[in-house]
Design an enzyme around this catalytic site. Structure first.
Site, PDB file in Angstrom:
ATOM      1  N   ARG A  63       0.810  -1.221   0.000  1.00 40.42           N
ATOM      2  CA  ARG A  63       0.000   0.000   0.000  1.00 40.42           C
ATOM      3  C   ARG A  63       0.845   1.274   0.000  1.00 40.42           C
ATOM      4  NH1 ARG A  63      -3.009  -4.003   1.658  1.00 40.42           N
ATOM      5  NH2 ARG A  63      -1.254  -4.583   2.971  1.00 40.42           N
ATOM      6  N   THR A  64       1.846   1.335   0.861  1.00 38.94           N
ATOM      7  CA  THR A  64       2.624   2.573   0.955  1.00 38.94           C
ATOM      8  C   THR A  64       3.368   2.862  -0.339  1.00 38.94           C
ATOM      9  OG1 THR A  64       2.888   2.285   3.348  1.00 38.94           O
ATOM     10  CG2 THR A  64       4.410   3.786   2.255  1.00 38.94           C
ATOM     11  N   LYS A  92      26.436  -6.193  -4.659  1.00 45.27           N
ATOM     12  CA  LYS A  92      27.834  -6.223  -5.088  1.00 45.27           C
ATOM     13  C   LYS A  92      28.763  -5.635  -4.042  1.00 45.27           C
ATOM     14  CE  LYS A  92      26.244  -5.391  -9.839  1.00 45.27           C
ATOM     15  NZ  LYS A  92      26.305  -4.454 -10.989  1.00 45.27           N
ATOM     16  N   ARG A 113      11.851   3.542   2.752  1.00 46.40           N
ATOM     17  CA  ARG A 113      11.482   2.586   3.804  1.00 46.40           C
ATOM     18  C   ARG A 113      12.690   1.698   4.075  1.00 46.40           C
ATOM     19  NH1 ARG A 113       6.053  -0.975   4.103  1.00 46.40           N
ATOM     20  NH2 ARG A 113       5.373   1.066   4.862  1.00 46.40           N
ATOM     21  N   HIS A 141       6.185   5.601  11.288  1.00 50.53           N
ATOM     22  CA  HIS A 141       5.626   5.649   9.941  1.00 50.53           C
ATOM     23  C   HIS A 141       4.752   6.908   9.899  1.00 50.53           C
ATOM     24  CE1 HIS A 141       4.028   4.710   6.132  1.00 50.53           C
ATOM     25  NE2 HIS A 141       3.850   3.405   6.256  1.00 50.53           N
TER      26      HIS A 141
END
Length: 301
Positions: A63-64, A92, A113, A141
């Protein structure tokens, strides 16, 4: 949107719900009420035309991430993204700092996030463009917190003389951490924090709420805690967080339609930041107070 672009938010990082005051919340809410017309294409707004929004998620999201990208597109911006570090140069050996600095070169604002608390703030100290915290581990959040606050504000008489029940994994649920900080801006709110001791809200947040004048009750009694609530905010067990605590301790915190009909106010509102994992039964979806269904739609606005 001149007021918003000239406010204290313009050009700023958004890392914590602590950053907001009541005047800024009011400004955000006034613009939020206009967004459905843009989403329905009744009104076109290209305020971000020519800008590039960067969406960089080091942790899973549905959703976010999608609502963030959709918001950029609907306001005229283009989007660049990294949605899985397994497909980035970090496999890497590239450092997080180098990755953030590189990503910042390709956008005008970054939405990040990360599974570890504090790492989004770390990125903000590196990047030379504004950074928005879309969730940092069990920390905060703030954008979801704003959405939840807006939903409560509109559904519960602008949060005047209301009683809220917050139930579930309050220890590691970052959305509820941001919501609790935002609730501190309002008067005449009583909050019942419902969880076993092992999952209760961090002490510093409980203290912050009480210092702000909120009447806070800490309890493990789910039935008693929700009985007189004007709204119930459910938080799922954080199965993706470490360390793993015995999640079965949360099994008794569950809403069903029968429970709501028998033991809660008839006009109670039910919220959930989603995804749910069983703490709200499917039959609750038909309850007239299931405003989490409206929130699903609002994320696209």
């Amino acid at each position: 949107m001149d007021s918003l672009t000239t406010s204290s938010l313009a050009g700023s990082n958004i890392l914590s719900a602590d950053q907001f005051d009541l005047a800024t919340i009011d400004l955000i809410f006034r613009y939020a009420r206009r967004m459905p017309k843009i989403a329905r294409r009744d009104v076109r707004n290209r305020i971000l035309d020519g800008f590039v929004g960067g969406v960089f998620f080091f942790e899973e999201s549905t959703r976010t991430r999608l609502s963030t990208e959709l918001a950029f597109y609907r306001l005229g911006a283009n989007v660049v993204s990294m949605i899985d570090p397994k497909f980035s140069s970090m496999v890497k050996g590239e450092s997080y700092a180098d990755a953030v600095a590189f990503y910042a070169m390709y956008c005008d604002i970054m939405v990040i996030r990360h599974p570890e608390e504090g790492r989004v703030a770390e990125a903000a100290a590196i990047a030379d463009v504004p950074v928005i915290n879309a969730g940092d581990g069990p920390g905060e959040h703030p954008t979801q917190g704003l959405l939840d606050l807006f939903t409560l504000h509109e559904a519960c008489d602008q949060l005047r003389n209301v009683r809220l029940a917050l139930a579930g994994d309050l220890l590691r649920g970052r959305t509820v951490h941001s919501l609790c900080k935002l609730l501190c801006l309002f008067d005449s709110i009583a909050v019942d924090l419902i969880a076993p001791d092992e999952f209760q809200l961090p002490d510093e947040l409980v203290s912050q709420m009480r210092r702000a004048g909120l009447h806070v009750t800490v309890t493990s009694d789910f039935e008693a805690g929700v009985r007189e609530a004007d709204a119930i905010y459910m938080v799922r067990p954080q199965i993706n967080r470490e360390p793993v605590i015995d999640l079965s301790l949360l099994d008794y915190i569950q809403l069903t339609r029968a429970f709501l009909d028998d033991r809660c106010r008839a006009d109670v509102k039910i919220l959930h930041p989603m995804p749910r994992t069983g703490e709200i039964a499917i039959d609750v979806d038909t309850h007239p107070g299931a405003v989490y269904k409206k929130v699903r739609r609002s994320t696209a606005f």
